[in-house]
Design a protein around this motif. Structure first.
Motif, PDB file in Angstrom:
ATOM      1  N   UNK A 114       0.815  -1.205   0.000  1.00 12.07           N
ATOM      2  CA  UNK A 114       0.000   0.000   0.000  1.00 12.07           C
ATOM      3  C   UNK A 114       0.851   1.259   0.000  1.00 12.07           C
ATOM      4  N   UNK A 115       1.987   1.206   0.675  1.00 14.87           N
ATOM      5  CA  UNK A 115       2.925   2.325   0.703  1.00 14.87           C
ATOM      6  C   UNK A 115       4.307   1.784   1.060  1.00 14.87           C
ATOM      7  N   UNK A 116       5.275   2.701   1.206  1.00 20.04           N
ATOM      8  CA  UNK A 116       6.649   2.301   1.525  1.00 20.04           C
ATOM      9  C   UNK A 116       6.972   2.488   3.009  1.00 20.04           C
ATOM     10  N   UNK A 117       5.949   2.611   3.833  1.00 23.20           N
ATOM     11  CA  UNK A 117       6.191   2.809   5.267  1.00 23.20           C
ATOM     12  C   UNK A 117       6.981   1.653   5.873  1.00 23.20           C
ATOM     13  N   UNK A 118       6.741   0.441   5.378  1.00 17.35           N
ATOM     14  CA  UNK A 118       7.462  -0.732   5.880  1.00 17.35           C
ATOM     15  C   UNK A 118       8.979  -0.584   5.668  1.00 17.35           C
TER      16      UNK A 118
END
Length: 393
Positions: free
Chosen positions: A240-244
């Motif tokens: 969903x995003x690059x937060x990981x």
């Protein structure tokens, strides 16, 4: 002594001492390289002047600093030309005109946003103009690239996990500020570039600069742009995003290390032949033997990144596999007539955060030729160094 040179709309002025005029061309050309590169990939340097001050030895503590339209260097004219300290310093301090000057982040509270970004762009500029394998050192047979040097400096510091990357500068109680704020940030930016591709990286960096120049962004503002551009260009390829990603490389202290643990090629006997028809004595022929081949991978470190694995077979063919890198162990298995001869994790070296590259590949048969080659190269380098040293004795 004052030397001047015009680059587009910018008047470059060098102030130095007569004893340093031999470095004049090095200083000015390094500044032109940096101006040209950032003009192409980030945006225009908006000022009509750039002044470079090369202080004398008794003013050395004023060197290596950046101010709007003015940078200072160190007088390293006595160092051999193949050691690129002078060029590197000019490039580094000029990049600060973009990161912390125009994109005005808080250099004390979030030092990774100016020193880390600057180190990343320093590496790109130096590697582009000088060569990725020699942009830091090209002397006495020894060649080291700028990005390679920064990586080695970080991994050899012994302080790679003493603090997360978002630590405020005064909170590095037991060292690690330079290693983490500068070098680790440059490494994970290079890893991000490897994951999303250079085109996406260039786009998100340019958007970040254009959107936030002459403003005061914080770390989340950069992360928001990464999520925006990566999602636009790659959909949900990375989730969903690059937060990981940032949770590990910026807000965490995890180490990245993947290993090719083993390669096996097991012969599987084919079915035996048998009589099909008694009237004409027709026989079902035995099936050919097949080979069950397997590559087993281990995740040694705690960081998890998507990984590419190149697997080579004995008929000269190869396949590029993808692994999400999450499980502690993983395997790729094949059945046919081909044997696996070697496997390599991250064959295009996209994951700069990988701490130990020696375990990234494995060959079925040991290749002592490669070891001898590097040993000979090392011995030749030592010979060149000793010959150079004798000239000063």
């Amino acid at each position: 002594v004052i030397a001047e040179k015009q680059w587009k709309h910018v008047n470059i002025k060098l102030m130095t001492y007569p004893s340093h005029v031999g470095c004049q061309e090095i200083y000015i050309q390094a500044a032109i390289n940096a101006l040209t590169y950032l003009d192409k990939y980030l945006g225009v340097y908006p000022y009509p002047t750039l002044t470079i001050v090369d202080p004398p030895i008794h003013g050395i503590f004023t060197g290596g600093m950046e101010y709007p339209t003015l940078i200072t260097t160190f007088g390293f004219c006595f160092i051999p030309e193949g050691i690129k300290i002078a060029e590197t310093l000019i490039v580094h301090e000029f990049v600060h005109q973009y990161f912390m000057q125009m994109v005005a982040t808080h250099e004390v509270e979030e030092p990774w946003m100016d020193e880390g970004f600057t180190t990343y762009w320093e590496g790109r500029i130096m590697d582009h103009y000088v060569g990725a394998d020699r942009s830091a050192v090209n002397f006495a047979g020894i060649k080291i690239g700028n990005a390679q040097y920064n990586r080695a400096e970080f991994l050899g510091s012994g302080k790679t996990q003493v603090a997360p990357g978002n630590t405020m500068s005064w909170k590095y109680k037991h060292g690690g500020y330079g290693d983490i704020a500068y070098n680790k940030t440059a490494m994970w930016l290079k890893t991000l570039e490897g994951l999303v591709g250079i085109e996406t990286m260039n786009e998100l960096m340019r958007v970040y600069f254009q959107r936030w120049k002459f403003k005061h962004p914080c770390g989340q503002d950069f992360i928001d742009i990464v999520n925006e551009i990566v999602r636009k260009n790659h959909g949900d390829k990375f989730g969903e995003n690059m937060d990981w990603f940032f949770a590990q490389v910026l807000y965490g202290t995890e180490a990245c290390d993947y290993k090719v643990a083993s390669i096996t090629n097991q012969e599987k006997p084919g079915a035996e032949g048998y009589l099909v028809n008694l009237e004409d004595c027709s026989i079902q022929q035995a099936a050919e033997k097949t080979i069950e081949s397997k590559v087993i991978l281990h995740r040694i470190g705690d960081m998890t990144l998507p990984i590419e694995v190149k697997i080579n077979f004995d008929d000269g063919t190869s396949v590029l596999e993808n692994w999400d890198g999450i499980d502690r162990t993983y395997e790729f298995a094949y059945e046919g007539i081909k044997k696996i001869v070697s496997a390599e994790i991250d064959p295009d070296h996209k994951i700069d955060m990988d701490t130990y590259l020696a375990n990234n590949s494995l060959t079925v048969e040991k290749q002592s030729v490669g070891i001898r080659k590097y040993l000979v190269k090392f011995m030749l380098s030592m010979q060149h160094i000793m010959q150079s040293v004798t000239t000063f004795i």
